[in-house]
Design a protein around this motif. Structure first.
Motif, PDB file in Angstrom:
ATOM      1  N   UNK A   1       0.822  -1.219   0.000  1.00 14.91           N
ATOM      2  CA  UNK A   1       0.000   0.000   0.000  1.00 14.91           C
ATOM      3  C   UNK A   1       0.854   1.265   0.000  1.00 14.91           C
ATOM      4  N   UNK A   2       0.383   2.296  -0.665  1.00 15.83           N
ATOM      5  CA  UNK A   2       1.036   3.597  -0.633  1.00 15.83           C
ATOM      6  C   UNK A   2       2.354   3.618  -1.372  1.00 15.83           C
ATOM      7  N   UNK A   3       3.331   4.316  -0.801  1.00 14.70           N
ATOM      8  CA  UNK A   3       4.639   4.449  -1.444  1.00 14.70           C
ATOM      9  C   UNK A   3       5.595   3.356  -1.011  1.00 14.70           C
ATOM     10  N   UNK A   4       5.152   2.444  -0.140  1.00 13.50           N
ATOM     11  CA  UNK A   4       6.031   1.359   0.283  1.00 13.50           C
ATOM     12  C   UNK A   4       6.910   1.777   1.442  1.00 13.50           C
ATOM     13  N   UNK A   5       7.405   0.799   2.223  1.00  7.00           N
ATOM     14  CA  UNK A   5       8.134   1.133   3.446  1.00  7.00           C
ATOM     15  C   UNK A   5       9.626   1.322   3.287  1.00  7.00           C
ATOM     16  N   UNK A   6      10.248   0.772   2.249  1.00  2.00           N
ATOM     17  CA  UNK A   6      11.700   0.822   2.144  1.00  2.00           C
ATOM     18  C   UNK A   6      12.116   1.133   0.722  1.00  2.00           C
ATOM     19  N   UNK A   7      13.405   1.454   0.568  1.00  5.41           N
ATOM     20  CA  UNK A   7      13.955   1.651  -0.764  1.00  5.41           C
ATOM     21  C   UNK A   7      13.375   2.870  -1.462  1.00  5.41           C
ATOM     22  N   UNK A   8      13.358   2.816  -2.776  1.00  4.62           N
ATOM     23  CA  UNK A   8      12.821   3.925  -3.556  1.00  4.62           C
ATOM     24  C   UNK A   8      11.306   3.969  -3.434  1.00  4.62           C
ATOM     25  N   UNK A   9      10.745   5.131  -3.628  1.00  2.64           N
ATOM     26  CA  UNK A   9       9.303   5.309  -3.483  1.00  2.64           C
ATOM     27  C   UNK A   9       8.575   4.749  -4.691  1.00  2.64           C
ATOM     28  N   UNK A  10       7.409   4.165  -4.439  1.00  2.00           N
ATOM     29  CA  UNK A  10       6.562   3.693  -5.520  1.00  2.00           C
ATOM     30  C   UNK A  10       5.783   4.867  -6.102  1.00  2.00           C
ATOM     31  N   UNK A  11       5.789   5.008  -7.408  1.00  5.64           N
ATOM     32  CA  UNK A  11       5.023   6.062  -8.054  1.00  5.64           C
ATOM     33  C   UNK A  11       3.626   5.552  -8.378  1.00  5.64           C
ATOM     34  N   UNK A  12       2.752   6.483  -8.738  1.00  4.52           N
ATOM     35  CA  UNK A  12       1.402   6.103  -9.133  1.00  4.52           C
ATOM     36  C   UNK A  12       1.443   5.181 -10.351  1.00  4.52           C
ATOM     37  N   UNK A  13       2.365   5.430 -11.274  1.00  7.34           N
ATOM     38  CA  UNK A  13       2.458   4.582 -12.460  1.00  7.34           C
ATOM     39  C   UNK A  13       2.895   3.167 -12.107  1.00  7.34           C
ATOM     40  N   UNK A  14       3.744   3.036 -11.091  1.00  8.97           N
ATOM     41  CA  UNK A  14       4.223   1.708 -10.691  1.00  8.97           C
ATOM     42  C   UNK A  14       3.249   0.997  -9.759  1.00  8.97           C
ATOM     43  N   UNK A  15       2.359   1.749  -9.136  1.00 11.31           N
ATOM     44  CA  UNK A  15       1.438   1.157  -8.156  1.00 11.31           C
ATOM     45  C   UNK A  15       0.020   1.690  -8.390  1.00 11.31           C
ATOM     46  N   UNK A  16      -0.551   1.490  -9.573  1.00 14.63           N
ATOM     47  CA  UNK A  16      -1.825   2.140  -9.906  1.00 14.63           C
ATOM     48  C   UNK A  16      -3.022   1.628  -9.119  1.00 14.63           C
ATOM     49  N   UNK A  17      -2.964   0.416  -8.579  1.00 14.16           N
ATOM     50  CA  UNK A  17      -4.113  -0.163  -7.889  1.00 14.16           C
ATOM     51  C   UNK A  17      -4.022  -0.088  -6.375  1.00 14.16           C
ATOM     52  N   UNK A  18      -2.900   0.405  -5.842  1.00  9.58           N
ATOM     53  CA  UNK A  18      -2.717   0.411  -4.389  1.00  9.58           C
ATOM     54  C   UNK A  18      -2.004   1.667  -3.913  1.00  9.58           C
ATOM     55  N   UNK A  19      -2.070   2.741  -4.702  1.00  6.74           N
ATOM     56  CA  UNK A  19      -1.320   3.961  -4.386  1.00  6.74           C
ATOM     57  C   UNK A  19      -2.087   4.857  -3.417  1.00  6.74           C
ATOM     58  N   UNK A  20      -3.366   5.110  -3.691  1.00  4.55           N
ATOM     59  CA  UNK A  20      -4.177   5.964  -2.825  1.00  4.55           C
ATOM     60  C   UNK A  20      -4.786   5.135  -1.692  1.00  4.55           C
ATOM     61  N   UNK A  21      -4.987   5.776  -0.549  1.00  7.03           N
ATOM     62  CA  UNK A  21      -5.500   5.050   0.616  1.00  7.03           C
ATOM     63  C   UNK A  21      -6.903   4.496   0.377  1.00  7.03           C
ATOM     64  N   UNK A  22      -7.701   5.196  -0.429  1.00  8.72           N
ATOM     65  CA  UNK A  22      -9.053   4.703  -0.690  1.00  8.72           C
ATOM     66  C   UNK A  22      -9.062   3.490  -1.621  1.00  8.72           C
ATOM     67  N   UNK A  23      -7.902   3.147  -2.194  1.00 11.52           N
ATOM     68  CA  UNK A  23      -7.794   1.940  -3.005  1.00 11.52           C
ATOM     69  C   UNK A  23      -7.434   0.709  -2.164  1.00 11.52           C
ATOM     70  N   UNK A  24      -7.015   0.924  -0.950  1.00 14.90           N
ATOM     71  CA  UNK A  24      -6.491  -0.170  -0.143  1.00 14.90           C
ATOM     72  C   UNK A  24      -7.596  -1.155   0.232  1.00 14.90           C
ATOM     73  N   UNK A  25      -7.191  -2.384   0.438  1.00 14.25           N
ATOM     74  CA  UNK A  25      -8.110  -3.448   0.827  1.00 14.25           C
ATOM     75  C   UNK A  25      -7.557  -4.142   2.069  1.00 14.25           C
ATOM     76  N   UNK A  26      -8.376  -4.186   3.110  1.00 17.97           N
ATOM     77  CA  UNK A  26      -8.009  -4.952   4.294  1.00 17.97           C
ATOM     78  C   UNK A  26      -8.282  -6.423   4.015  1.00 17.97           C
ATOM     79  N   UNK A  27      -7.288  -7.255   4.246  1.00 20.65           N
ATOM     80  CA  UNK A  27      -7.426  -8.676   3.969  1.00 20.65           C
ATOM     81  C   UNK A  27      -7.705  -9.482   5.223  1.00 20.65           C
TER      82      UNK A  27
END
Length: 529
Positions: A202-228
């Motif tokens: 979810x989001x920009x990820x916890x480590x390393x380089x940041x995830x961009x919207x293009x790299x994470x289109x389905x899990x970038x915004x908080x309203x896209x997140x899914x609790x499993x």
């Protein structure tokens, strides 16, 4: 002869004239005003209905969540289970695209993690067109539209259940079991929907380089997140020595089940499978390396709670692994709310873990009897008031507990009142804008802080704790650092320490269409067996 002049009695009709230009303009203006007014009424009504529907959906989801979480935790196995896992952290993300577009200093193309984090943590609070003023930075420990708790809870439960997935060529299976291994936490979602394996955090990820919207289109915004909610049935192979699980041994031709298990060559001291990351599937004991447990293809494990004592107990208690064995289970499952195309059993199976959509906050805290206290709520180091030779917190030798769940005491009009003391990742509960760390045995604290803050040194099950903040306040911009975790894992190597008696879950559900002003919070408290 003269003739009289004839006179007509008919009156001359007045000449009719049309509307003047001014009258036409006034009429059109009035009509436009009426149309705009009606349109505004319809727009307001539509927004009100939409907001009402969004709230109704959130409330309905919350009620469903309450019954399921309560049932799972009420049947949890705490004392004899292989382990109880709780990992708390903060992830950064915009609430939605509208919030991202309104941000002043965010660059969508940036992959430098520090730059992206700064953009997310700074907000133009004084509305002066800048986001670099001292008061513009958001502390990580506070729950906001950009700082999100994405905790993970893993535990075992004794309750009957049926498989919700099938085998490789079947969509459903009738296998049932009376033991379950359950995980709650936000799932990874793939950047390409039809990717059945890996997924982005979810989001920009916890480590390393940041995830961009293009790299994470389905899990970038908080309203896209899914609790499993990932549930594995625990079942022993029925045919000894063959590692086969049959749906019904009394029914000829009953199909063999695919499950996550241990390879024929796995030794007790070398593997934590099937609980560890990268555990593989099998039907006969021959492992399938392409079907890993984090992909959520199947919901069956070929091991019961009791057999773990002989099969993997040596791994838990190995002196060289006691400090790190829990790293093997520190992973998130991959899932997606929609099945892949073409429709396959594995594509459908990965939709099963999707529990709550648009879940922007998932907070897990625990309570229990970890210290001996006086009537005023402070710690009791005096050995004359109870056993323990001055030990006022659990020391693994039976000292430091009093049989009462730890509590805070507040003075309300001269009357001392008790409230349950909750431990976990720092959280501001009394809304005073700070999260004060406990500083000694005479202090009480209404906010949630790690248990370490009361005991001075971490107890053995506190595997990862946060650094002590400057000024003992987690609620400052520097109070909680990047990638901060608070991880508590109770296992065979901490069997002499007390375990939690209660679990509190705080969850926020948002609307992806932004029909409500902010996410809706819900709180659940469950007493463990």
């Amino acid at each position: 002869m003269t003739f009289p002049i004839a006179r007509s009695n008919a009156r001359r009709c007045p000449r009719r004239s049309g509307f003047t230009l001014l009258e036409v303009l006034v009429s059109i203006s009035l009509v436009l005003l009426i149309i705009l007014g009606v349109n505004q009424v319809f727009a307001l009504t539509s927004r009100a209905v939409g907001a009402g529907n969004a709230l109704s959906t959130a409330v309905r989801d919350a009620r469903n969540v309450q019954s399921i979480i309560t049932n799972d935790l009420s049947n949890a196995e705490i004392e004899r289970a292989p382990f109880l896992y709780l990992d708390s952290e903060v992830m950064l993300a915009f609430r939605n695209k509208e919030e991202q577009l309104a941000d002043i200093d965010f660059n969508p193309a940036s992959t430098a993690r520090g730059t992206v984090e700064t953009s997310l943590l700074t907000v133009d609070r004084d509305k002066n067109g800048r986001e670099n003023d001292p008061g513009d930075q958001t502390p990580r420990a506070f729950l906001t539209s950009r700082t999100h708790r994405t905790d993970v809870l893993k535990f075992f439960s004794r309750q009957s259940g049926r498989r919700q997935t099938g085998n490789k060529t079947t969509f459903v299976s009738g296998v049932s079991a009376s033991e379950q291994y359950i995980t709650y936490g936000h799932v990874r979602q793939p950047a390409v929907i039809d990717n059945l394996t890996t997924g982005q955090l979810p989001g920009i990820g916890p480590t390393g380089t940041a995830l961009t919207l293009a790299a994470n289109p389905n899990n970038f915004y908080a309203t896209q997140w899914v609790l499993g909610r990932v549930v594995f049935l625990l079942r022993e192979p029925e045919i000894s020595g063959s590692n086969k699980i049959i749906r019904d041994t009394t029914l000829p031709g009953s199909p063999q089940q695919t499950y996550y298990g241990r390879g024929n060559s796995a030794t007790p001291a070398s593997s934590m499978s099937p609980f560890s990351e990268n555990s593989q599937s099998t039907t006969t004991g021959t492992m399938i390396a392409s079907e890993l447990i984090q992909y959520s293809f199947y919901d069956l494990m070929g091991m019961g709670m009791e057999r773990h004592r002989t099969d993997i107990m040596p791994f838990f208690i190995n002196a060289g692994r006691q400090a790190t064995w829990h790293d093997a289970i520190a992973f998130r499952h991959s899932a997606y709310p929609a099945p892949s195309r073409p429709l396959t059993s594995q594509g459908v199976a990965r939709t099963v873990p999707c529990f709550v959509k648009s879940c922007t906050q998932f907070v897990v805290e625990y309570a229990g009897d970890f210290m001996r206290q006086k009537d005023d709520g402070t710690q009791d180091p005096d050995p004359s008031t109870g056993p323990g030779s001055g030990k006022w917190f659990a020391d693994g030798s039976g000292n430091g507990t009093d049989g009462v769940i730890d509590y805070n005491v507040s003075n309300e009009g001269g009357v001392l009142k008790r409230s349950i003391r909750w431990y976990g990742f720092p959280r501001d509960v009394n809304n005073d804008g700070k999260i004060v760390r406990n500083t000694g045995p005479t202090s009480t604290n209404a906010d949630v802080v790690p248990l370490r803050d009361y005991t001075s040194t971490p107890l053995k099950f506190e595997r990862t704790v946060l650094p002590i903040p400057a000024g003992n306040d987690y609620g400052t911009a520097q109070g909680v650092g990047t990638n901060a975790h608070y991880r508590c894992v109770w296992g065979p190597d901490t069997s002499s320490y007390p375990r939690p008696k209660m679990i509190r879950i705080v969850m926020a559900v948002d609307d992806p269409a932004a029909r409500i002003a902010r996410e809706q919070y819900y709180e659940y408290v469950v007493e463990l067996p």
